[in-house]
Motif scaffolding. Structure first.
Motif, PDB file in Angstrom:
ATOM      1  N   GLN A  25      51.304 -17.418-118.763  1.00  0.00           N
ATOM      2  CA  GLN A  25      51.442 -16.150-119.466  1.00  0.00           C
ATOM      3  C   GLN A  25      50.173 -15.841-120.259  1.00  0.00           C
ATOM      4  O   GLN A  25      49.515 -16.749-120.770  1.00  0.00           O
ATOM      5  CB  GLN A  25      52.664 -16.191-120.394  1.00  0.00           C
ATOM      6  CG  GLN A  25      53.979 -16.300-119.656  1.00  0.00           C
ATOM      7  CD  GLN A  25      55.173 -16.329-120.590  1.00  0.00           C
ATOM      8  OE1 GLN A  25      55.032 -16.635-121.777  1.00  0.00           O
ATOM      9  NE2 GLN A  25      56.356 -16.011-120.057  1.00  0.00           N
ATOM     10  N   ASP A  26      49.870 -14.548-120.357  1.00  0.00           N
ATOM     11  CA  ASP A  26      48.687 -14.085-121.093  1.00  0.00           C
ATOM     12  C   ASP A  26      49.147 -13.177-122.231  1.00  0.00           C
ATOM     13  O   ASP A  26      50.175 -12.496-122.150  1.00  0.00           O
ATOM     14  CB  ASP A  26      47.742 -13.308-120.176  1.00  0.00           C
ATOM     15  CG  ASP A  26      47.190 -14.197-119.068  1.00  0.00           C
ATOM     16  OD1 ASP A  26      46.849 -15.355-119.363  1.00  0.00           O
ATOM     17  OD2 ASP A  26      47.127 -13.711-117.916  1.00  0.00           O
ATOM     18  N   VAL A  27      48.324 -13.140-123.286  1.00  0.00           N
ATOM     19  CA  VAL A  27      48.596 -12.292-124.448  1.00  0.00           C
ATOM     20  C   VAL A  27      47.601 -11.128-124.453  1.00  0.00           C
ATOM     21  O   VAL A  27      46.383 -11.348-124.386  1.00  0.00           O
ATOM     22  CB  VAL A  27      48.486 -13.094-125.762  1.00  0.00           C
ATOM     23  CG1 VAL A  27      48.641 -12.167-126.970  1.00  0.00           C
ATOM     24  CG2 VAL A  27      49.539 -14.190-125.801  1.00  0.00           C
ATOM     25  N   VAL A  28      48.106  -9.913-124.490  1.00  0.00           N
ATOM     26  CA  VAL A  28      47.264  -8.704-124.553  1.00  0.00           C
ATOM     27  C   VAL A  28      47.535  -8.022-125.885  1.00  0.00           C
ATOM     28  O   VAL A  28      48.696  -7.727-126.206  1.00  0.00           O
ATOM     29  CB  VAL A  28      47.548  -7.747-123.387  1.00  0.00           C
ATOM     30  CG1 VAL A  28      46.621  -6.542-123.459  1.00  0.00           C
ATOM     31  CG2 VAL A  28      47.407  -8.473-122.059  1.00  0.00           C
ATOM     32  N   ARG A  29      46.480  -7.768-126.644  1.00  0.00           N
ATOM     33  CA  ARG A  29      46.622  -7.216-127.995  1.00  0.00           C
ATOM     34  C   ARG A  29      46.226  -5.735-127.997  1.00  0.00           C
ATOM     35  O   ARG A  29      45.232  -5.337-127.366  1.00  0.00           O
ATOM     36  CB  ARG A  29      45.749  -7.993-128.979  1.00  0.00           C
ATOM     37  CG  ARG A  29      46.066  -9.480-129.008  1.00  0.00           C
ATOM     38  CD  ARG A  29      45.113 -10.249-129.928  1.00  0.00           C
ATOM     39  NE  ARG A  29      45.363 -11.684-129.842  1.00  0.00           N
ATOM     40  CZ  ARG A  29      46.239 -12.344-130.605  1.00  0.00           C
ATOM     41  NH1 ARG A  29      46.943 -11.662-131.515  1.00  0.00           N
ATOM     42  NH2 ARG A  29      46.407 -13.650-130.475  1.00  0.00           N
ATOM     43  N   TYR A  30      46.985  -4.957-128.760  1.00  0.00           N
ATOM     44  CA  TYR A  30      46.726  -3.525-128.894  1.00  0.00           C
ATOM     45  C   TYR A  30      46.750  -3.162-130.375  1.00  0.00           C
ATOM     46  O   TYR A  30      47.440  -3.814-131.181  1.00  0.00           O
ATOM     47  CB  TYR A  30      47.778  -2.700-128.147  1.00  0.00           C
ATOM     48  CG  TYR A  30      47.775  -2.926-126.651  1.00  0.00           C
ATOM     49  CD1 TYR A  30      46.874  -2.266-125.830  1.00  0.00           C
ATOM     50  CD2 TYR A  30      48.693  -3.809-126.078  1.00  0.00           C
ATOM     51  CE1 TYR A  30      46.887  -2.482-124.459  1.00  0.00           C
ATOM     52  CE2 TYR A  30      48.707  -4.017-124.719  1.00  0.00           C
ATOM     53  CZ  TYR A  30      47.794  -3.357-123.911  1.00  0.00           C
ATOM     54  OH  TYR A  30      47.807  -3.568-122.558  1.00  0.00           O
TER      55      TYR A  30
END
Length: 294
Positions: A56-61
């Motif tokens: 799993q990857d973490v994408v920040r906004y």
């Protein structure tokens, strides 16, 4: 000893895996956890988050309000005048999943590009339906609200909310500026010429009134002077007549002295007359004219 040599590397690997499964969510951001590109978790609250390492990857906004300065665009108004317009838009991400599906891996930059097109289209739609005086007036809040509402409606599919929009520039195109300035200069020169003409006309009226008043005052002064001079002559003649009546001989004597003074004064160098002329009566005899009487 051999167990320790095996246990320590295993412990290190387990610790590294455990650390890679933990991440921190800042209060200024929101996070999506993706697994092979699919959204598995949405985190909007700050704190610790967990994911499956290496899968799993973490994408920040951004969870803050963002700003967008649109590119300048040329708009044709209802009265066929052209204006160069741009706007500043404040927006924020409200639905992470819709946002991810709409912009993909492009993130905020892709959203800014698409939002720029949405706002530009809304500007053309609204300003194209109004005349130039409505756009160039100081009170154009209604137009900006209309543009904001259209952009807000169109941007909802991106998972974002348009909070506010302000027109920052409404200028004439460069090719029209010279002609517009020349027309403005010509209008100002015409107005100046009109003002000068009106001023000259007013000055002429003032001068004519002043000249007329001078003539009137001068004529009245001359009339009064003639009246005073006539009254003075009458008074003088009355005094002379009264003096002559009281002592004619003395009056004749003073008149003769006055005549001598004028005749023998500077510039009168020669006198031709008979010796027995009455002019010399007071020179020959102190009694003058009395010696001629019987």
């Amino acid at each position: 000893m051999a167990r320790a040599q095996i246990f320590l590397p295993a412990l290190f690997v387990v610790g590294a895996v455990a650390l890679s499964s933990v991440f921190i969510v800042d209060e200024r951001e929101q996070v999506l956890v993706l697994q092979f590109g699919q959204v598995k978790q949405e985190i909007r609250q700050p704190g610790l988050g967990y994911k499956i390492p290496f899968i799993q990857d973490v994408v920040r906004y951004e969870d803050r309000i963002l700003g967008l300065q649109t590119q300048p665009l040329e708009v044709t108004l209802k009265d066929n005048r052209r204006l160069v317009v741009d706007a500043f838009t404040r927006w924020r991400i409200t639905n992470l999943i819709d946002f991810r599906e709409a912009v993909g891996a492009g993130g905020t930059d892709a959203a800014q590009s698409r939002l720029d097109r949405i706002v530009s289209a809304a500007i053309r739609e609204v300003l194209g339906s109004v005349p130039s005086n409505a756009v160039l007036s100081e009170d154009r809040t209604g137009l900006m609200n209309r543009i904001r509402d259209i952009a807000k409606r169109e941007a909802a599919s991106l998972g974002v909310e348009v909070i506010d929009l302000r027109l920052t520039r409404t200028d004439l195109p460069e090719q029209n500026l010279a002609a517009t300035f020349a027309r403005m200069i010509a209008e100002r020169q015409r107005e100046a010429a009109d003002e000068v003409a009106r001023g000259n006309e007013a000055a002429s009226r003032v001068r004519a009134a002043a000249d007329r008043e001078v003539v009137e005052v001068t004529s009245d002064a001359r009339r009064q002077a003639e009246v005073i001079r006539g009254e003075a002559d009458a008074t003088r003649n009355g005094i002379y007549a009264e003096a002559f009546g009281q002592d004619p001989e003395f009056f004749a004597f003073t008149r003769s002295l006055t005549a001598y003074e004028r005749a023998l004064g500077e510039g009168n160098s020669a006198i031709v007359m008979k010796p027995d002329s009455a002019f010399f009566d007071y020179l020959k005899d102190p009694k003058g004219g009395a010696s001629r009487q019987p």
